[in-house]
Design a protein around this motif. Structure first.
Motif, mmCIF file in Angstrom:
data_model
loop_
_atom_site.group_PDB
_atom_site.id
_atom_site.type_symbol
_atom_site.label_atom_id
_atom_site.label_comp_id
_atom_site.label_asym_id
_atom_site.label_seq_id
_atom_site.Cartn_x
_atom_site.Cartn_y
_atom_site.Cartn_z
ATOM 1 N N LYS A 103 26.606 -0.157 -0.162
ATOM 2 C CA LYS A 103 25.494 0.182 -1.060
ATOM 3 C C LYS A 103 25.161 -0.992 -1.992
ATOM 4 N N PRO A 104 24.710 -2.108 -1.428
ATOM 5 C CA PRO A 104 24.314 -3.239 -2.279
ATOM 6 C C PRO A 104 23.083 -2.913 -3.115
ATOM 7 N N GLU A 105 22.954 -3.614 -4.217
ATOM 8 C CA GLU A 105 21.852 -3.384 -5.154
ATOM 9 C C GLU A 105 20.645 -4.252 -4.801
ATOM 10 N N ILE A 106 19.464 -3.730 -5.143
ATOM 11 C CA ILE A 106 18.229 -4.500 -5.053
ATOM 12 C C ILE A 106 17.300 -4.000 -6.151
ATOM 13 N N ASP A 107 16.568 -4.906 -6.771
ATOM 14 C CA ASP A 107 15.597 -4.496 -7.780
ATOM 15 C C ASP A 107 14.498 -3.663 -7.125
ATOM 16 N N ARG A 108 14.037 -2.654 -7.827
ATOM 17 C CA ARG A 108 12.968 -1.806 -7.297
ATOM 18 C C ARG A 108 11.720 -2.627 -6.960
ATOM 19 N N GLY A 109 11.406 -3.580 -7.827
ATOM 20 C CA GLY A 109 10.235 -4.413 -7.569
ATOM 21 C C GLY A 109 10.386 -5.242 -6.302
ATOM 22 N N GLN A 110 11.582 -5.750 -6.053
ATOM 23 C CA GLN A 110 11.820 -6.531 -4.839
ATOM 24 C C GLN A 110 11.717 -5.660 -3.593
ATOM 25 N N LEU A 111 12.244 -4.444 -3.666
ATOM 26 C CA LEU A 111 12.150 -3.531 -2.526
ATOM 27 C C LEU A 111 10.693 -3.178 -2.242
ATOM 28 N N ARG A 112 9.946 -2.920 -3.294
ATOM 29 C CA ARG A 112 8.534 -2.574 -3.099
ATOM 30 C C ARG A 112 7.778 -3.741 -2.465
ATOM 31 N N ARG A 113 8.059 -4.946 -2.930
ATOM 32 C CA ARG A 113 7.369 -6.117 -2.376
ATOM 33 C C ARG A 113 7.754 -6.321 -0.912
ATOM 34 N N LEU A 114 9.022 -6.128 -0.577
ATOM 35 C CA LEU A 114 9.464 -6.243 0.812
ATOM 36 C C LEU A 114 8.683 -5.278 1.695
ATOM 37 N N LEU A 115 8.543 -4.038 1.251
ATOM 38 C CA LEU A 115 7.821 -3.043 2.035
ATOM 39 C C LEU A 115 6.327 -3.339 2.092
ATOM 40 N N LEU A 116 5.749 -3.699 0.954
ATOM 41 C CA LEU A 116 4.307 -3.999 0.927
ATOM 42 C C LEU A 116 3.966 -5.148 1.857
ATOM 43 N N ASP A 117 4.767 -6.189 1.832
ATOM 44 C CA ASP A 117 4.474 -7.375 2.656
ATOM 45 C C ASP A 117 4.613 -7.085 4.149
ATOM 46 N N SER A 118 5.295 -6.003 4.491
ATOM 47 C CA SER A 118 5.488 -5.668 5.907
ATOM 48 C C SER A 118 4.321 -4.865 6.482
ATOM 49 N N LEU A 119 3.424 -4.376 5.632
ATOM 50 C CA LEU A 119 2.338 -3.501 6.079
ATOM 51 C C LEU A 119 1.108 -4.295 6.494
ATOM 52 N N ASN A 120 0.311 -3.692 7.351
ATOM 53 C CA ASN A 120 -0.954 -4.309 7.737
ATOM 54 C C ASN A 120 -1.852 -4.446 6.508
ATOM 55 N N PRO A 121 -2.629 -5.527 6.415
ATOM 56 C CA PRO A 121 -3.540 -5.693 5.275
ATOM 57 C C PRO A 121 -4.459 -4.481 5.127
ATOM 58 N N GLY A 122 -4.650 -4.054 3.888
ATOM 59 C CA GLY A 122 -5.544 -2.942 3.624
ATOM 60 C C GLY A 122 -4.928 -1.574 3.751
ATOM 61 N N THR A 123 -3.615 -1.519 4.045
ATOM 62 C CA THR A 123 -2.960 -0.215 4.196
ATOM 63 C C THR A 123 -2.957 0.561 2.884
ATOM 64 N N VAL A 124 -2.689 -0.145 1.778
ATOM 65 C CA VAL A 124 -2.587 0.516 0.476
ATOM 66 C C VAL A 124 -3.912 0.378 -0.274
ATOM 67 N N HIS A 125 -4.422 1.495 -0.737
ATOM 68 C CA HIS A 125 -5.632 1.523 -1.563
ATOM 69 C C HIS A 125 -5.202 1.794 -3.004
ATOM 70 N N TRP A 126 -5.331 0.788 -3.832
ATOM 71 C CA TRP A 126 -4.881 0.884 -5.220
ATOM 72 C C TRP A 126 -5.965 1.526 -6.096
ATOM 73 N N GLY A 127 -5.528 2.018 -7.253
ATOM 74 C CA GLY A 127 -6.458 2.610 -8.210
ATOM 75 C C GLY A 127 -7.061 3.915 -7.725
ATOM 76 N N ARG A 128 -6.339 4.650 -6.886
ATOM 77 C CA ARG A 128 -6.842 5.916 -6.344
ATOM 78 C C ARG A 128 -5.894 7.041 -6.767
ATOM 79 N N THR A 129 -6.294 7.783 -7.780
ATOM 80 C CA THR A 129 -5.492 8.892 -8.288
ATOM 81 C C THR A 129 -6.005 10.197 -7.713
#
Length: 377
Positions: A103-129
């Motif tokens: 169970k090694p540690e990773i910063d939440r921000g680093q994990l999120r960036r790892l996942l975001l960078d793996s997705l196809n461009p345009g997958t995430v639509h920001w500012g949508r509540t």
């Protein structure tokens, strides 16, 4: 030859669970769109560090094709754990072996960036509540956003956390206050500015409790440490004490009085922080939390099973995401996929939630051996 149109899958929430689900779906040639209320990936602090376990979180990363990249970013030394008493005496000390990777540690921000960078461009639509979720149970679902936009989806996956809007379509349950609250304090450039605290905490985490109060300090990457001041208090304890959340000096004085019998070196974890305190009362969903199957809506992670923060949440969220994505990839209909997923997820999450029901109190226990051991085995 299957000529049916591709299903329209909407994932609400770009946390680790939602992004893991989208990533695994994409690896199987299935399109999903993620909608998140944040203005962008760097709109707010993502929180501290977390440990991803070999028997859940790492399984999801393996299916996502990201496990080796994770190990390149992770901090195995973060598995070190020091348990102290209020006098500052170390009562137990776990030092990880050099090859320990459970169970090694990773910063939440680093994990999120790892996942975001793996997705196809345009997958995430920001500012949508998401404002409301409508449409018939058999679909298509109508997603109404606060910006006035509307779209249709054949499956809506609620990965939108503790206060999930998607959950309302399945369950009337709302999180309840556990009676235990965290107050987060930050320490920056600890090697230079706070060497005594850096030495106290070590390479991983350090905790102390007296039955009523607790401290949990955790090293993050980049020479940062976060401290969680843990108390059994009303959820509005700051304002009830006549203070404002931004009144750092007033809150500090109150805390130092409450921890007046603790060792001076531990009281520095309360008093020497850089910047404001962040109030984080701990909520949990009722146990068990289940719902009637719906072919067009399901939940994962905290939206489905919010529990006290004892090392379980993100690991279960990512395992949920993995199993849901694989079910979608391996079944002919979304209805079948959701049924198969929930048949495994709901009993698992119920078992974990029952184990942790009321366990926020463990955070204050003098017997607590490890902040993240409860509910993982």
């Amino acid at each position: 030859m299957n000529t049916a149109p591709a299903p329209r899958i909407a994932i609400i929430g770009a946390g680790p669970g939602g992004l893991t689900c989208a990533r695994i779906l994409q690896r199987h040639g299935i399109t999903a769109t993620v909608y998140d209320r944040d203005a962008g990936p760097d709109a707010r602090d993502q929180g501290g560090t977390l440990d991803l376990h070999a028997d859940n979180g790492q399984i999801a990363l393996r299916e996502a094709g990201l496990l080796e990249e994770f190990f390149q970013l992770a901090r195995p030394e973060g598995q070190e754990m020091r348990q102290m008493d209020p006098a500052g005496t170390i009562r137990s000390h776990h030092v990880p072996k050099e090859d320990e990777r459970f169970k090694p540690e990773i910063d939440r921000g680093q994990l999120r960036r790892l996942l975001l960078d793996s997705l196809n461009p345009g997958t995430v639509h920001w500012g949508r509540t998401l404002k409301t979720l409508g449409g018939p149970a058999e679909g298509p679902r109508q997603l109404h956003f606060t910006d006035g936009s509307t779209l249709e989806a054949d499956l809506v996956i609620g990965a939108d956390g503790a206060w999930s809007e998607v959950r309302r379509a399945l369950s009337p349950a709302v999180p309840r206050y556990t009676g235990v609250s965290f107050l987060e304090a930050w320490f920056h450039d600890v090697g230079t500015r706070h060497p005594d605290i850096a030495e106290l905490v070590g390479g991983g985490s350090a905790a102390a409790a007296d039955g009523d109060r607790g401290l949990f300090a955790q090293r993050n990457s980049g020479d940062h440490i976060r401290v969680y001041i843990i108390q059994r208090v009303p959820a509005d304890w700051i304002t009830a004490g006549g203070l404002a959340p931004g009144d750092t000096h007033g809150i500090r004085a109150l805390l130092l009085e409450r921890y007046r019998d603790w060792a001076p070196r531990l009281r520095r974890l309360i008093a020497d922080n850089d910047g404001l305190y962040v109030d984080r009362p701990i909520f949990a969903l009722p146990v068990p939390h289940t719902w009637e199957h719906n072919p067009t809506v399901t939940l994962l992670g905290d939206a489905a099973h919010l529990m006290p923060p004892l090392g379980v949440g993100v690991n279960l969220a990512m395992l949920d995401a993995c199993e849901l994505a694989l079910a979608i990839a391996h079944h002919d209909t979304l209805d079948d996929a959701v049924r198969v997923y929930e048949k495994t997820m709901l009993p698992r999450s119920t078992e974990a939630a029952q184990l942790l029901d009321g366990a926020a109190e463990h955070l204050l226990s003098t017997e607590r051996p490890d902040f993240a051991d409860h509910g993982n085995h």
